[in-house]
Design a protein around this motif. Structure first.
Motif, PDB file in Angstrom:
ATOM      1  N   ASP A   1       0.725  -1.270  -0.054  1.00 32.78           N
ATOM      2  CA  ASP A   1      -0.007  -0.030  -0.066  1.00 32.78           C
ATOM      3  C   ASP A   1       0.884   1.300  -0.048  1.00 32.78           C
ATOM      4  N   ASP A   2       1.740   1.254   0.763  1.00 27.76           N
ATOM      5  CA  ASP A   2       2.797   2.515   1.030  1.00 27.76           C
ATOM      6  C   ASP A   2       3.514   2.574  -0.280  1.00 27.76           C
ATOM      7  N   ALA A   3       3.971   1.603  -0.765  1.00 23.57           N
ATOM      8  CA  ALA A   3       4.937   1.651  -1.906  1.00 23.57           C
ATOM      9  C   ALA A   3       4.078   2.173  -3.059  1.00 23.57           C
ATOM     10  N   ILE A   4       2.913   1.813  -3.515  1.00 24.01           N
ATOM     11  CA  ILE A   4       2.080   2.032  -4.351  1.00 24.01           C
ATOM     12  C   ILE A   4       1.775   3.361  -4.280  1.00 24.01           C
ATOM     13  N   ALA A   5       1.401   3.687  -3.239  1.00 28.68           N
ATOM     14  CA  ALA A   5       0.825   5.276  -2.729  1.00 28.68           C
ATOM     15  C   ALA A   5       2.017   6.200  -2.981  1.00 28.68           C
ATOM     16  N   ALA A   6       3.260   5.785  -3.114  1.00 26.43           N
ATOM     17  CA  ALA A   6       4.602   6.630  -3.162  1.00 26.43           C
ATOM     18  C   ALA A   6       4.838   6.945  -4.753  1.00 26.43           C
ATOM     19  N   VAL A   7       4.110   6.228  -5.558  1.00 22.46           N
ATOM     20  CA  VAL A   7       4.214   6.372  -7.088  1.00 22.46           C
ATOM     21  C   VAL A   7       3.732   7.553  -7.527  1.00 22.46           C
ATOM     22  N   PRO A   8       4.554   8.552  -7.967  1.00 27.08           N
ATOM     23  CA  PRO A   8       3.750  10.097  -8.377  1.00 27.08           C
ATOM     24  C   PRO A   8       2.520   9.518  -9.061  1.00 27.08           C
ATOM     25  N   SER A   9       1.316  10.413  -8.940  1.00 27.87           N
ATOM     26  CA  SER A   9       0.104  10.105  -9.589  1.00 27.87           C
ATOM     27  C   SER A   9       0.225  10.540 -11.078  1.00 27.87           C
ATOM     28  N   ALA A  10       1.116  11.412 -11.591  1.00 28.17           N
ATOM     29  CA  ALA A  10       1.544  11.829 -12.810  1.00 28.17           C
ATOM     30  C   ALA A  10       1.415  10.582 -13.877  1.00 28.17           C
TER      31      ALA A  10
ATOM     32  N   PRO B   1      10.874  -1.827  -6.095  1.00 28.25           N
ATOM     33  CA  PRO B   1      11.745  -1.838  -5.000  1.00 28.25           C
ATOM     34  C   PRO B   1      11.275  -1.692  -3.647  1.00 28.25           C
ATOM     35  N   GLY B   2       9.841  -0.652  -3.410  1.00 31.01           N
ATOM     36  CA  GLY B   2       9.227  -0.779  -2.214  1.00 31.01           C
ATOM     37  C   GLY B   2       8.624  -1.968  -1.768  1.00 31.01           C
ATOM     38  N   VAL B   3       7.837  -2.562  -2.984  1.00 35.09           N
ATOM     39  CA  VAL B   3       7.318  -3.877  -2.759  1.00 35.09           C
ATOM     40  C   VAL B   3       8.456  -5.081  -2.290  1.00 35.09           C
ATOM     41  N   VAL B   4       9.518  -5.106  -2.954  1.00 36.97           N
ATOM     42  CA  VAL B   4      10.439  -5.961  -2.452  1.00 36.97           C
ATOM     43  C   VAL B   4      10.929  -5.787  -1.258  1.00 36.97           C
ATOM     44  N   GLY B   5      11.150  -4.447  -0.781  1.00 35.68           N
ATOM     45  CA  GLY B   5      11.892  -4.040   0.452  1.00 35.68           C
ATOM     46  C   GLY B   5      10.399  -4.939   1.495  1.00 35.68           C
ATOM     47  N   GLY B   6       9.259  -4.598   1.251  1.00 31.71           N
ATOM     48  CA  GLY B   6       8.302  -4.969   2.198  1.00 31.71           C
ATOM     49  C   GLY B   6       8.358  -6.385   2.271  1.00 31.71           C
ATOM     50  N   VAL B   7       8.526  -7.239   1.070  1.00 36.50           N
ATOM     51  CA  VAL B   7       8.480  -8.805   0.988  1.00 36.50           C
ATOM     52  C   VAL B   7       9.674  -9.217   1.952  1.00 36.50           C
TER      53      VAL B   7
ATOM     54  N   ILE C   1      18.105  -4.839   7.295  1.00 40.32           N
ATOM     55  CA  ILE C   1      19.061  -3.695   6.815  1.00 40.32           C
ATOM     56  C   ILE C   1      18.847  -3.677   5.345  1.00 40.32           C
ATOM     57  N   ILE C   2      19.117  -4.674   4.466  1.00 38.43           N
ATOM     58  CA  ILE C   2      18.958  -4.741   3.052  1.00 38.43           C
ATOM     59  C   ILE C   2      17.356  -4.177   2.705  1.00 38.43           C
ATOM     60  N   ALA C   3      16.369  -4.746   3.385  1.00 40.15           N
ATOM     61  CA  ALA C   3      15.069  -3.951   3.041  1.00 40.15           C
ATOM     62  C   ALA C   3      14.985  -2.624   3.301  1.00 40.15           C
ATOM     63  N   LEU C   4      15.437  -1.930   4.423  1.00 43.32           N
ATOM     64  CA  LEU C   4      15.243  -0.729   4.686  1.00 43.32           C
ATOM     65  C   LEU C   4      16.059   0.133   3.759  1.00 43.32           C
ATOM     66  N   THR C   5      17.330  -0.424   3.343  1.00 42.80           N
ATOM     67  CA  THR C   5      18.141   0.553   2.469  1.00 42.80           C
ATOM     68  C   THR C   5      17.433   0.576   0.867  1.00 42.80           C
ATOM     69  N   VAL C   6      16.804  -0.651   0.416  1.00 40.27           N
ATOM     70  CA  VAL C   6      16.030  -0.653  -0.480  1.00 40.27           C
ATOM     71  C   VAL C   6      15.047   0.117  -0.664  1.00 40.27           C
ATOM     72  N   VAL C   7      14.144   0.352   0.419  1.00 38.42           N
ATOM     73  CA  VAL C   7      12.944   1.143   0.617  1.00 38.42           C
ATOM     74  C   VAL C   7      13.460   2.612   0.489  1.00 38.42           C
ATOM     75  N   LYS C   8      14.245   2.855   1.225  1.00 43.14           N
ATOM     76  CA  LYS C   8      14.810   4.269   1.449  1.00 43.14           C
ATOM     77  C   LYS C   8      15.619   4.819   0.050  1.00 43.14           C
TER      78      LYS C   8
END
Lengths: 404, 458
Positions: free
Chosen positions: B330-339, B365-371, B444-451
Motif C-alpha cells: 500500500d505504502d509503496a504504491i501510494a508513493a508512486v507519483p500520480s502523474a 523496489p518498495g514492494v521487494v523491501g516489504g517482502v 538492513i537490506i530491506a530498509l536500504t532498498v525502501v529508502k
C-alpha cells in the motif's frame, strides 16, 4: 480492433476479480478462524453438573454444624475424606459407574457447600456437583457414544443440568479440564502488563521526546535511532533469550515471575512506543513551538507544556497497540520459564505466574478432549481483551487526531 | 527495613522538601522590587529532587552489592566451614539458605542450608538497616543542601531542566543498552558453544538430534542445516507463496478499485488479522489446518503426509503475514507519483494495464523491501511453528512432510530440564545468534532498498 478491446476489458475484469477474491479470502479466513474458536469455545463456558445425594451423618465423618463453625472447623473440613464420601455416595446412587461420573474437583465443591451452610451436615442433602470430563463432553454432544447414552439417561432422570461456568472465570489451572479456570493466568497477565507499562511507557515517551526534539544530529543519535529501528524488527524470541541470559542468569531474578516477564516484554514494547510517539510528536506543527519560544518559554517548557499534550493522543494510541501486542505475546515468556503449572493466582510480582497466551499454549498441549473447548474459551477471553484494546486505540485515533 | 517502607519514607521526605522549599521561596518573594526566573514550585521541585534522587541512586547501587556483602558475612560464621569448595554446589547451598532466610515456610533440601539460614537472616537485616539509614541520611543531607541554596536570585528552573534533559538522554540510551545486551548475551553464550562444537559442524552439519549428544563429538549431532532448510521452506517459500499474492492483490484492490466505504471497512478488518496473537494462529493450525491437510495428503496419495506438516505451519503463517505485506505494498504504491498513473490512463491503458505495467514496476523496489521485511518476520515467528510444525529435523521438498525450524528448536532446547551449561542449552543461543544475524541483515537490506526507492521519487 473491437476484439482486442474486448479482450483487454475481460482481462481488466479478471484482474479486478482477483483483487476482490484476495480481500474476500483474507477476510473469510479471519471469519473462519473466529467462528471455529467461537463454536469450540462457547462450550467451554458451559459447565455440566450431576446431582448427588449425600447422607453426611451416615458417612461417619463426625462433622457437626458446631464443629464446622467452631475453631479448627476449616482443619476438620480439610481433614475429612470428602472425596471418599463422594465416591461412596455416587456408587450408592448410580451403581458401579457412579464415582466415574464426577469430576476430581467434586469434593472441593462439597467442602465449600458445608462451609457455607454447616447445617447441611446433619442430614441427607442433594448437591449439584461438577461432572467428570467425559460426561461433560458427552452432555455437549461431543463425547463417545457410550458416555452420550449415559448422559442422556441422566438428563432424562433430571439428574444432570448445565449452566454458565463461573468457575472458569474465577479458577486457576488444574489437571482436570472441568475444574480449570483462567483467573490465575489473567491475573498473571495483568501483573506482567503493569510492569511492562510502568517501564516501557515513560522510557519510550522520554526517548522519543529526546530524539525528536533535542537530539543533536551526530553519530550517537544515529546509533540510537538505528538500534531502536532494529529492535522493533528483532524476533520476539530473541528478547526471551535476552531475558533468560540477563535477568535470570546474571541478575538471578526469580524464574517464571511476572516481574521478569514484564521486564522482558517492556524491552520488546519500548521500540514500538518510541516509533509511534516520534510520529505523533513529528505531527505537531513547528508553529506551536515557535509561538511558545517567542513568548519566552524554555525548551523544556515548550516540550512539556505544549508539544507533549498535543501529541499525547497519538502516543497513547501507539502505546495501546504496543501493549496489545505484548499481551498476546507467548514465545519470550516461554524462554523465561513462565510455562509452569500454576494452580494459585500470583499474589505479588515475584510469585511464579503464567499469562493468558501461555496458558492457552499449555492447554493446547493437553491430550484430554475436555481441554479443547477450554483452550478455545480462553482464546475467546484473550481476543475480547485484545479487541477492546484495539477498539480503544482506534476510537482515540479518530476522536482526538487533529489534522493541522 | 522493608524496601516498600523505605521508599515510602523517601517519598515522604521528598514531599516535606517540596513544601518547605516552596514556603522558603514564597517568603523571599515578599521582598519588593525583585524579578524571579523561577516560580516557588520550581524551588520546591528543586529541593524535592535533591532529597529523593541521592537516596534512590544509592539504593540502586546498594541493592547490587548488599547481597555480596551479606554472603561474605555468612562465610565468616563457623557453620560455613563445612561448605564445599567454591563451585556450583556451594552456590546452590548458599542460594537455598538465602531463600529459606527470606521465606520461612520453605521446606529445606539441604541441612547445611538450614543451619546457614539464620546467619543469612542476621546479615541481611544488618546490611538492610545500614543501607536504609544511609539512604535516609543522604536524603536529609541533600534536602538541607538544596534548601540552603534557595535564595532570591537562585535559578532553580534551569537546574531542574538540566535534570530533565539528563533523564531524557538516559531514557534514549536504554535502547542502545538493550541492543548491546542482546548482542553480548548471544555472542557470549554462542562463543561458549563454539568452544565445544566446531562452528563448521554447526553451520554445515546435516544431522540434528540434540536428544542424544555424544560427549566426545558433540558436533556430529548438532548440524543445523535441516533447521535452516525448514525455516527457509516454511517462512520464505510456503508462507510467501500465500502472503505475496494475497497481500499484493488486496493492497491493489483497496487502493485502486475499492469504494471508500469498502476501504473503510476492510482496512480495520485486515488490521484485526494482524492483531490476532500468534498463539491463536498456532492453535488453529494445529487443531484445524494440520489434520485437514493430512487428510488431503492421504487422499491424493502423498507418502509420509503428517498432521505436523510444513504446509500447515507455512499456510497459516502466510495468512498471518498478509496484512503486513498488504500495508507495505500500500505504502509503496501510494508513493508512486500520480502523474505516472494519470499519464498511462490518458494513453488509453485500462486500470489493470496501468497497475501491472506502470505502477507495479515503479513500486517494485518498495514492494521487494516489504517482502524482505515480511520474510524476516516469518522466519522469526515462533508460536505457529512450535504448535503446528514437528520436532523432527528432516530435509525434504515435500510440503506434506514434517519440517522443523530454528525458532521451534530454540523453544524445545530451552524448555527441557537441562542445566544451563550443557551444549543443548548453549546450542539454543547459537541458533538465536544465527536468527538474529539473518533477520538483522534482511532488515538492513530491506530498509536500504525502501529508502533508495523513496528518494528516487522525492
Amino acid at each position: 480492433m473491437e476484439r482486442r478491446v474486448r479482450r483487454r476489458y475481460a482481462a481488466e475484469r479478471r484482474f479486478r476479480l482477483f483483487g476482490l477474491a484476495a480481500i474476500v479470502l483474507s477476510a473469510g479466513f479471519l471469519l473462519f478462524l473466529l467462528v471455529t474458536m467461537m463454536a469450540n469455545g462457547a462450550r467451554g463456558f458451559v459447565t455440566t453438573e450431576v446431582a448427588l445425594s449425600i447422607d453426611f451423618p451416615a458417612a461417619g465423618l463426625g462433622l457437626t454444624p458446631d464443629r464446622i463453625r467452631g475453631p479448627g472447623g476449616d482443619l476438620a473440613l480439610a481433614g475429612a475424606q470428602l472425596d471418599a464420601v463422594v465416591d461412596r455416595a455416587a456408587a450408592a446412587q448410580y451403581g458401579a459407574i457412579g464415582p466415574a461420573l464426577f469430576s476430581d474437583g467434586a469434593d472441593t465443591i462439597v467442602r465449600r457447600a458445608l462451609k457455607a451452610d454447616p447445617r447441611l451436615a446433619v442430614g441427607r442433602v442433594r448437591l449439584w456437583l461438577p461432572a467428570a470430563s467425559d460426561v461433560d463432553t458427552a452432555a455437549k454432544a461431543d463425547g463417545t457414544p457410550l458416555a452420550e447414552k449415559r448422559a442422556q439417561v441422566l438428563t432424562d432422570a433430571g439428574q444432570l443440568r448445565t449452566g454458565f461456568n463461573w468457575g472458569f472465570l474465577s479458577g486457576s489451572d488444574s489437571t482436570d479440564p472441568t475444574a480449570v479456570g483462567i483467573w490465575g493466568a489473567l491475573k498473571g497477565s495483568l501483573l506482567t502488563m503493569l510492569v511492562t507499562l510502568a517501564l516501557a511507557f515513560p522510557i519510550g515517551v522520554l526517548s522519543a521526546l529526546y530524539l525528536e526534539e533535542y537530539a543533536p544530529r551526530n553519530r550517537w543519535t544515529d546509533l540510537i535511532e538505528v538500534s531502536i529501528n532494529n529492535l522493533a524488527a528483532v524476533p520476539s524470541i530473541i528478547f526471551g533469550l535476552l531475558g533468560l541470559a540477563v535477568f535470570l542468569n546474571t541478575f538471578h531474578l526469580p524464574r517464571s515471575a511476572a516481574l521478569v516477564g514484564g521486564l522482558t516484554l517492556a524491552l520488546m514494547t519500548m521500540p514500538v512506543i518510541v516509533i509511534a510517539s516520534r510520529n505523533a510528536i513529528k505531527a505537531v506543527p513547528p508553529s506551536i513551538r515557535d509561538a511558545a519560544l517567542a513568548l519566552g518559554a524554555s525548551p523544556v517548557q515548550v516540550v512539556f507544556h505544549h508539544v507533549l499534550p498535543l501529541a499525547l493522543p497519538g502516543i497513547l494510541t501507539g502505546t495501546i497497540i504496543g501493549m496489545a501486542r505484548a499481551l498476546g505475546e507467548t514465545a519470550p515468556l516461554l524462554m523465561i520459564g513462565m510455562r509452569a503449572f500454576i494452580a494459585t493466582p500470583p499474589g505479588k510480582l515475584t510469585d511464579p505466574s503464567t499469562v493468558l497466551p501461555v496458558q492457552i499454549f499449555l492447554w493446547s498441549d493437553e491430550v484430554s478432549r475436555g481441554f479443547i473447548e477450554k483452550t478455545s474459551a480462553a482464546i475467546i477471553v484473550l481476543l475480547v481483551f485484545l479487541l477492546a484494546m484495539n477498539g480503544i486505540a482506534i476510537y482515540l485515533r479518530n476522536r482526538f487526531e487533529t489534522r493541522w | 527495613m522493608p524496601t516498600s517502607a523505605l521508599l515510602f519514607l523517601v517519598a515522604g521526605l521528598g514531599l516535606i522538601a517540596w513544601l518547605s522549599g516552596r514556603v522558603r521561596a514564597i517568603a523571599f518573594r515578599k521582598a519588593p522590587g525583585q524579578r524571579f526566573s523561577s516560580l516557588p514550585r520550581h524551588h520546591g521541585s528543586f529541593a524535592a529532587m535533591w532529597t529523593v534522587l541521592p537516596p534512590l541512586l544509592f539504593l540502586a547501587v546498594w541493592g547490587a552489592c548488599a547481597p555480596g556483602l551479606a554472603t561474605n558475612g555468612v562465610l565468616k560464621t563457623p557453620a560455613a566451614a563445612q561448605l564445599p569448595p567454591p563451585g556450583f554446589e556451594r552456590a546452590a547451598i548458599l542460594s537455598e539458605a538465602r531463600a529459606i532466610a527470606n521465606d520461612h515456610h520453605r521446606t529445606p533440601l539441604n541441612p547445611l542450608a538450614t543451619r546457614l539460614a539464620p546467619a543469612y537472616a542476621v546479615e541481611q537485616s544488618r546490611y538492610g538497616w545500614i543501607g536504609g539509614a544511609t539512604a535516609l541520611l543522604l536524603g536529609i543531607a541533600g534536602g538541607a543542601f538544596a534548601f540552603l541554596r534557595i535564595r532570591p536570585g537562585f535559578n532553580a528552573r534551569t537546574r531542574i531542566e538540566r535534570i530533565v534533559m539528563a533523564s531524557l538522554l538516559a531514557a534514549s540510551l536504554i535502547a542502545i543498552l538493550t541492543t548491546i545486551g542482546i548482542v553480548a548475551s548471544l555472542l557470549f553464550e554462542s562463543a561458549r558453544f563454539f568452544g565445544t562444537v566446531p562452528i563448521t559442524d554447526f553451520l554445515f552439519g546435516r544431522h540434528w538430534s540434540p536428544q542424544v549428544i555424544d560427549p566426545r563429538n558433540p558436533g556430529a549431532s548438532l548440524g543445523a542445516v535441516p533447521l535452516f532448510w525448514g525455516t527457509f521452506f516454511i517462512g520464505a517459500v510456503i508462507a510467501m507463496l500465500v502472503a505475496i499474492p494475497f497481500g499484493l492483490m488486496s493492497a491493489i484492490y483497496l487502493t485502486q478499485y475499492a469504494s471508500p466505504r469498502l476501504r473503510a471497512w476492510m482496512k480495520p478488518t485486515l488490521e484485526i488479522l494482524a492483531g490476532v496473537p500468534t498463539v491463536v494462529y498456532g492453535y488453529f493450525a494445529a487443531l484445524v489446518v494440520g489434520p485437514a491437510l493430512r487428510q488431503l495428503g492421504v487422499a491424493i496419495g502423498i507418502p509420509g503426509a503428517t498432521s505436523e506438516s510444513a504446509l500447515a505451519a507455512g499456510l497459516v503463517m502466510g495468512v498471518m503475514i498478509i496484512p503486513f505485506v498488504s500495508s507495505m505494498a500500500d505504502d509503496a504504491i501510494a508513493a508512486v507519483p500520480s502523474a505516472m498513473r494519470d499519464g498511462s490512463l490518458a494513453m488509453g491503458a485500462t486500470p489493470s494495464e496501468t497497475i501491472s505495467r506502470v505502477l507495479l514496476p515503479a513500486a517494485l523496489p518498495g514492494v521487494v523491501g516489504g517482502v524482505l521485511l515480511a520474510i524476516s518476520r516469518a522466519i522469526g515467528e515462533t508460536m505457529i511453528v512450535v504448535m503446528a510444525a514437528s520436532g523432527a529435523a528432516t530435509i525434504s521438498l515435500n510440503p506434506f512432510n514434517s519440517a522443523t525450524t530454528v525458532t521451534k528448536q530454540i523453544v524445545d532446547l530451552l524448555t527441557g530440564e537441562a542445566s544451563f551449561d550443557s551444549p543443548k542449552t548453549l546450542a539454543a543461543f547459537a541458533l538465536g545468534m544465527t536468527l538474529f544475524v539473518i533477520t538483522l541483515l534482511l532488515n538492513i537490506i530491506a530498509l536500504t532498498v525502501v529508502k533508495r526507492y523513496r528518494e528516487a521519487y522525492e
